[in-house]
Design an enzyme around this catalytic site. Structure first.
Site, short mmCIF file in Angstrom:
data_model
loop_
_atom_site.label_atom_id
_atom_site.label_comp_id
_atom_site.label_asym_id
_atom_site.label_seq_id
_atom_site.Cartn_x
_atom_site.Cartn_y
_atom_site.Cartn_z
N TYR A 38 0.83 -1.21 0.00
CA TYR A 38 0.00 0.00 0.00
C TYR A 38 0.87 1.26 0.00
O TYR A 38 0.68 2.16 -0.83
CB TYR A 38 -0.92 -0.02 1.22
CG TYR A 38 -1.70 1.25 1.43
CD1 TYR A 38 -2.58 1.72 0.45
CD2 TYR A 38 -1.55 2.01 2.59
CE1 TYR A 38 -3.29 2.89 0.64
CE2 TYR A 38 -2.25 3.18 2.78
CZ TYR A 38 -3.12 3.62 1.80
OH TYR A 38 -3.82 4.79 1.98
N1 NAP Z 1 -8.84 5.96 5.68
C1 NAP Z 1 -7.56 6.12 6.00
O1 NAP Z 1 -7.15 5.83 7.13
C2 NAP Z 1 -6.60 6.67 4.98
C3 NAP Z 1 -5.33 7.09 5.40
C4 NAP Z 1 -4.43 7.57 4.46
C5 NAP Z 1 -4.81 7.67 3.14
N2 NAP Z 1 -6.06 7.27 2.76
C6 NAP Z 1 -6.42 7.37 1.35
O2 NAP Z 1 -7.58 8.16 1.23
C7 NAP Z 1 -8.40 7.68 0.17
C8 NAP Z 1 -9.80 7.37 0.67
O3 NAP Z 1 -9.75 6.40 1.69
P1 NAP Z 1 -11.08 6.01 2.50
O4 NAP Z 1 -10.65 5.22 3.67
O5 NAP Z 1 -11.90 7.23 2.69
O6 NAP Z 1 -11.79 5.05 1.45
P2 NAP Z 1 -13.21 4.24 1.55
O7 NAP Z 1 -13.99 4.71 2.73
O8 NAP Z 1 -12.88 2.79 1.42
O9 NAP Z 1 -13.95 4.71 0.23
C9 NAP Z 1 -13.34 4.43 -1.01
C10 NAP Z 1 -14.12 5.02 -2.14
O10 NAP Z 1 -13.37 4.80 -3.33
C11 NAP Z 1 -14.21 4.17 -4.30
N3 NAP Z 1 -13.41 3.33 -5.19
C12 NAP Z 1 -12.63 2.26 -4.87
N4 NAP Z 1 -12.08 1.75 -5.99
C13 NAP Z 1 -12.50 2.52 -7.02
C14 NAP Z 1 -12.30 2.49 -8.42
N5 NAP Z 1 -11.53 1.57 -8.99
N6 NAP Z 1 -12.91 3.44 -9.17
C15 NAP Z 1 -13.70 4.39 -8.62
N7 NAP Z 1 -13.93 4.46 -7.29
C16 NAP Z 1 -13.35 3.52 -6.52
C17 NAP Z 1 -15.25 3.42 -3.51
O11 NAP Z 1 -16.42 3.23 -4.32
P3 NAP Z 1 -17.46 2.02 -4.08
O12 NAP Z 1 -17.63 1.86 -2.59
O13 NAP Z 1 -18.68 2.46 -4.80
O14 NAP Z 1 -16.82 0.79 -4.66
C18 NAP Z 1 -15.48 4.40 -2.33
O15 NAP Z 1 -16.40 5.40 -2.72
C19 NAP Z 1 -7.67 6.47 -0.41
O16 NAP Z 1 -6.88 6.87 -1.51
C20 NAP Z 1 -6.79 6.02 0.74
O17 NAP Z 1 -5.67 5.31 0.30
C21 NAP Z 1 -6.95 6.77 3.65
#
Ligand code: NAP
Length: 256
Positions: A162
């Site tokens: 990741y």
């Molecule tokens: N949460 C954390 O702790 C954290 C920390 C550091 C960085 N980040 C980064 O922040 C971003 C968001 O994280 P999150 O935790 O908020 O994510 P999340 O709650 O899992 O939500 C992910 C979203 O991305 C969409 N998605 C996944 N694959 C996709 C694709 N191939 N095409 C279009 N949409 C897609 C999903 O759509 P569906 O549900 O409709 O499939 C969902 O709307 C990510 O890039 C993650 O790496 C997160």
């Protein structure tokens, strides 16, 4: 569901595409951009209901938004996403590459499937949407904001694949910033700390002993929330950030 702040006009008429905006950090950023006056395309991959909920939340608060389903790992779907955005609201001037996936395991256990899923979505998906943004010949300014992770600074164990994809996103950000600068398109990244999102809840992280241990290493003493990132994205997309490009901004409660 992220709350909509007071409406203002910072991003008036600046069409924004936020990938993966049906949930978590993407929903928080889409909501904040809309509250700042941007017409927003809420992109998602599978969950129509969640995407429509974000759109309704924005429009009920007086903002403009549409939901567009597209898998960012597929070039044809990314083209269709940009065509739909331009049709709805005009040229795209703000792109937030938030769609991302993560799995955590010792590097010795990483499977080819884990590798492909994370590289495809986090790196290839980001590249495809940036290409679509750059392919618009009728914009002479813009802002791209890529979602990285604070893990690219801290390199925590069990995150090899990741964090490697997000380190690559940092590199693409810095390089594209130089390539797009002559066109007035700025490219930056936000690097969040571990946060309370749909994704981290679904994997059982929020409320777990690992989350408690993580919070102990965050100086401001909590997990991030989707609302923590929206104002930063608004700033980076706005004229206030006109002299900032090629930067990866840690937005992490002090975690590094
Ligand atoms: N949460 C954390 O702790 C954290 C920390 C550091 C960085 N980040 C980064 O922040 C971003 C968001 O994280 P999150 O935790 O908020 O994510 P999340 O709650 O899992 O939500 C992910 C979203 O991305 C969409 N998605 C996944 N694959 C996709 C694709 N191939 N095409 C279009 N949409 C897609 C999903 O759509 P569906 O549900 O409709 O499939 C969902 O709307 C990510 O890039 C993650 O790496 C997160």
């Amino acid at each position: 569901m992220p709350t909509v702040g007071a409406m203002n006009d910072t991003l008036h008429h600046r069409t924004a595409v936020v990938t993966g905006a049906a949930k978590g950090i993407g929903a928080g950023i889409a909501t904040a951009l809309a509250a700042a006056g941007a017409p927003v395309v809420v992109n998602y991959r599978t969950d129509d209901t969640a995407a429509e909920r974000v759109v309704r939340n924005i429009t009920e608060a007086g903002g403009r938004a549409v939901a567009v389903r597209a898998d960012v790992t597929r070039r044809g779907e990314v083209s269709a996403l940009f065509a739909a955005a331009r049709e709805a609201f005009g040229p795209v001037r703000v792109l937030v590459n938030n769609a991302g996936v993560y799995t955590f395991a010792p590097f010795t256990d990483v499977t080819e499937e884990d590798y492909r899923r994370q590289v495809d979505t986090n790196l290839w998906g980001t590249l495809l949407t940036m290409q679509a943004m750059a392919a618009q010949n009728d914009i002479d300014d813009g802002a791209i904001i890529n979602l990285s992770t604070a893990g690219t600074v801290g390199h925590p164990p069990y995150s090899a694949m990741y964090v490697a994809t997000k380190s690559a996103v940092n590199s693409v950000t810095l390089i594209a910033a130089k390539e797009l600068a002559p066109r007035g398109i700025r490219v930056n990244a936000i690097a969040p700390s571990p946060s309370d999102t749909d994704g981290t809840r679904a994997m059982g992280f929020v409320g777990s002993p690992q989350a408690d241990a993580t919070v102990a290493g965050i100086p401001l003493g909590r997990l991030g929330t989707p609302e923590d990132y929206g104002p930063v994205a608004v700033f980076l997309a706005s004229p206030a950030a006109r002299w900032i490009t090629g930067d990866v901004l840690l937005v992490s409660g002090g975690q590094r």
